[in-house]
Design a protein around this motif. Structure first.
Motif, PDB file in Angstrom:
ATOM      1  N   LEU A 198      26.428 -39.208  46.113  1.00  0.00           N
ATOM      2  CA  LEU A 198      26.900 -38.798  47.054  1.00  0.00           C
ATOM      3  C   LEU A 198      27.933 -37.503  46.714  1.00  0.00           C
ATOM      4  O   LEU A 198      27.939 -35.992  46.571  1.00  0.00           O
ATOM      5  CB  LEU A 198      26.804 -38.715  48.231  1.00  0.00           C
ATOM      6  N   PHE A 199      29.056 -38.278  46.231  1.00  0.00           N
ATOM      7  CA  PHE A 199      30.720 -37.758  46.607  1.00  0.00           C
ATOM      8  C   PHE A 199      30.453 -36.845  44.494  1.00  0.00           C
ATOM      9  O   PHE A 199      31.176 -36.139  45.058  1.00  0.00           O
ATOM     10  CB  PHE A 199      31.739 -39.121  46.142  1.00  0.00           C
ATOM     11  N   TRP A 200      29.368 -37.756  43.740  1.00  0.00           N
ATOM     12  CA  TRP A 200      29.792 -36.754  42.634  1.00  0.00           C
ATOM     13  C   TRP A 200      28.611 -35.610  43.045  1.00  0.00           C
ATOM     14  O   TRP A 200      29.909 -33.964  41.770  1.00  0.00           O
ATOM     15  CB  TRP A 200      28.801 -37.751  41.171  1.00  0.00           C
ATOM     16  N   THR A 201      27.786 -35.893  43.208  1.00  0.00           N
ATOM     17  CA  THR A 201      27.022 -34.239  43.441  1.00  0.00           C
ATOM     18  C   THR A 201      27.711 -33.350  44.578  1.00  0.00           C
ATOM     19  O   THR A 201      27.520 -31.944  43.788  1.00  0.00           O
ATOM     20  CB  THR A 201      26.045 -34.203  45.010  1.00  0.00           C
ATOM     21  N   GLY A 202      28.609 -33.492  45.301  1.00  0.00           N
ATOM     22  CA  GLY A 202      29.909 -32.998  46.213  1.00  0.00           C
ATOM     23  C   GLY A 202      30.480 -32.103  45.076  1.00  0.00           C
ATOM     24  O   GLY A 202      30.830 -30.828  45.380  1.00  0.00           O
ATOM     25  N   THR A 203      30.842 -32.688  44.156  1.00  0.00           N
ATOM     26  CA  THR A 203      31.986 -32.133  42.988  1.00  0.00           C
ATOM     27  C   THR A 203      31.148 -31.768  42.288  1.00  0.00           C
ATOM     28  O   THR A 203      32.380 -30.240  42.286  1.00  0.00           O
ATOM     29  CB  THR A 203      32.719 -33.406  42.556  1.00  0.00           C
ATOM     30  N   ARG A 204      29.839 -31.812  42.121  1.00  0.00           N
ATOM     31  CA  ARG A 204      28.979 -31.178  40.705  1.00  0.00           C
ATOM     32  C   ARG A 204      28.600 -29.471  41.337  1.00  0.00           C
ATOM     33  O   ARG A 204      29.188 -28.396  41.082  1.00  0.00           O
ATOM     34  CB  ARG A 204      28.374 -32.013  40.428  1.00  0.00           C
ATOM     35  N   LEU A 205      28.454 -29.972  43.120  1.00  0.00           N
ATOM     36  CA  LEU A 205      28.147 -28.627  43.549  1.00  0.00           C
ATOM     37  C   LEU A 205      28.792 -27.781  43.968  1.00  0.00           C
ATOM     38  O   LEU A 205      28.282 -26.637  43.901  1.00  0.00           O
ATOM     39  CB  LEU A 205      27.624 -29.419  45.221  1.00  0.00           C
ATOM     40  N   MET A 206      29.999 -28.280  44.558  1.00  0.00           N
ATOM     41  CA  MET A 206      31.497 -27.138  44.920  1.00  0.00           C
ATOM     42  C   MET A 206      32.061 -26.693  43.673  1.00  0.00           C
ATOM     43  O   MET A 206      32.558 -25.613  44.346  1.00  0.00           O
ATOM     44  CB  MET A 206      32.566 -28.307  46.099  1.00  0.00           C
ATOM     45  N   GLY A 207      31.376 -27.473  42.210  1.00  0.00           N
ATOM     46  CA  GLY A 207      32.350 -26.733  41.263  1.00  0.00           C
ATOM     47  C   GLY A 207      33.500 -26.861  40.813  1.00  0.00           C
ATOM     48  O   GLY A 207      34.778 -26.492  40.359  1.00  0.00           O
ATOM     49  N   GLY A 208      34.400 -28.270  41.351  1.00  0.00           N
ATOM     50  CA  GLY A 208      35.690 -28.228  41.392  1.00  0.00           C
ATOM     51  C   GLY A 208      35.726 -29.972  42.681  1.00  0.00           C
ATOM     52  O   GLY A 208      35.040 -29.901  42.852  1.00  0.00           O
ATOM     53  N   ARG A 209      36.936 -30.600  42.519  1.00  0.00           N
ATOM     54  CA  ARG A 209      36.938 -31.593  42.685  1.00  0.00           C
ATOM     55  C   ARG A 209      37.154 -31.299  44.337  1.00  0.00           C
ATOM     56  O   ARG A 209      36.740 -32.268  44.707  1.00  0.00           O
ATOM     57  CB  ARG A 209      38.316 -31.542  42.600  1.00  0.00           C
ATOM     58  N   GLY A 210      37.661 -30.393  44.812  1.00  0.00           N
ATOM     59  CA  GLY A 210      37.415 -30.266  46.184  1.00  0.00           C
ATOM     60  C   GLY A 210      36.499 -30.639  47.044  1.00  0.00           C
ATOM     61  O   GLY A 210      36.039 -30.715  48.043  1.00  0.00           O
ATOM     62  N   GLY A 211      35.278 -30.406  46.173  1.00  0.00           N
ATOM     63  CA  GLY A 211      33.711 -30.723  46.823  1.00  0.00           C
ATOM     64  C   GLY A 211      33.989 -32.020  47.240  1.00  0.00           C
ATOM     65  O   GLY A 211      32.883 -32.524  48.250  1.00  0.00           O
ATOM     66  N   VAL A 212      33.924 -33.324  46.549  1.00  0.00           N
ATOM     67  CA  VAL A 212      34.174 -34.958  47.337  1.00  0.00           C
ATOM     68  C   VAL A 212      34.683 -35.374  48.580  1.00  0.00           C
ATOM     69  O   VAL A 212      34.294 -35.967  48.965  1.00  0.00           O
ATOM     70  CB  VAL A 212      34.565 -35.590  46.316  1.00  0.00           C
ATOM     71  N   GLY A 213      35.474 -33.982  48.880  1.00  0.00           N
ATOM     72  CA  GLY A 213      36.425 -34.126  50.070  1.00  0.00           C
ATOM     73  C   GLY A 213      35.528 -34.226  51.179  1.00  0.00           C
ATOM     74  O   GLY A 213      36.128 -34.948  52.058  1.00  0.00           O
ATOM     75  N   ALA A 214      34.372 -33.629  51.300  1.00  0.00           N
ATOM     76  CA  ALA A 214      33.937 -33.350  53.170  1.00  0.00           C
ATOM     77  C   ALA A 214      33.019 -34.336  52.777  1.00  0.00           C
ATOM     78  O   ALA A 214      33.063 -35.078  54.233  1.00  0.00           O
ATOM     79  CB  ALA A 214      33.056 -31.468  52.567  1.00  0.00           C
ATOM     80  N   PRO A 215      32.025 -34.757  51.717  1.00  0.00           N
ATOM     81  CA  PRO A 215      31.362 -35.871  52.073  1.00  0.00           C
ATOM     82  C   PRO A 215      32.080 -37.553  52.041  1.00  0.00           C
ATOM     83  O   PRO A 215      31.973 -38.114  53.080  1.00  0.00           O
ATOM     84  CB  PRO A 215      29.889 -36.449  51.158  1.00  0.00           C
ATOM     85  N   ALA A 216      33.025 -37.269  51.746  1.00  0.00           N
ATOM     86  CA  ALA A 216      33.667 -38.196  51.596  1.00  0.00           C
ATOM     87  C   ALA A 216      34.669 -38.718  53.110  1.00  0.00           C
ATOM     88  O   ALA A 216      35.103 -39.705  53.634  1.00  0.00           O
ATOM     89  CB  ALA A 216      35.035 -38.691  50.667  1.00  0.00           C
ATOM     90  N   ALA A 217      35.099 -37.569  53.710  1.00  0.00           N
ATOM     91  CA  ALA A 217      35.547 -37.149  54.897  1.00  0.00           C
ATOM     92  C   ALA A 217      34.239 -37.541  55.664  1.00  0.00           C
ATOM     93  O   ALA A 217      34.680 -38.645  56.860  1.00  0.00           O
ATOM     94  CB  ALA A 217      35.932 -35.992  54.839  1.00  0.00           C
TER      95      ALA A 217
END
Length: 129
Positions: A52-71
């Protein structure tokens, strides 16, 4: 690969909110699975979180995409570790619970720091040369 960079601000906010909710669901499911089918459940729970963390990163196009699912994941895990007045709690005192907690946080950090993204507004090569 289409990502959220080309969408509107409202769509990005909605996607971030969805990632928070999915992160919470993955944490709750992982908390139950990691103890039920040890050690296979622990591997499955950690793979789901890191995926999920990796998918969020790829989906949002940057490193910030991991913050939302990680939170969402972290908030849910912290809430599930607190004991209730009845004395019930989801996480036991076994090694699997600690590996799940630390492994999930480490997976989020790894997904946030892994390379492979172009610098904003510039070429993929290093700047300053």
């Amino acid at each position: 690969m289409a990502d959220a960079r080309t969408g509107s601000t409202a769509a990005r906010i909605a996607l971030y909110a969805l990632l928070v909710v999915v992160g919470a669901l993955v944490a709750a499911a992982g908390a139950l699975v990691q103890a039920a089918w040890f050690p296979g459940g622990l591997v499955l729970a950690l793979a789901g979180a890191v995926g999920l963390f990796w998918t969020g990163t790829r989906l949002m196009g940057g490193r910030g995409g991991v913050g939302a699912p990680a939170a969402g994941w972290l908030i849910t895990v912290v809430l599930l570790t607190a004991s209730r007045p009845e004395g019930d709690f989801v996480f036991g005192a076994g090694i699997g619970s600690y590996v799940f907690l630390v492994g999930g946080m480490a997976g989020a950090v790894i997904c946030a720091t892994i390379g492979g993204f172009a610098q904003p507004g510039g070429p993929a090569a290093r700047l300053g040369k």
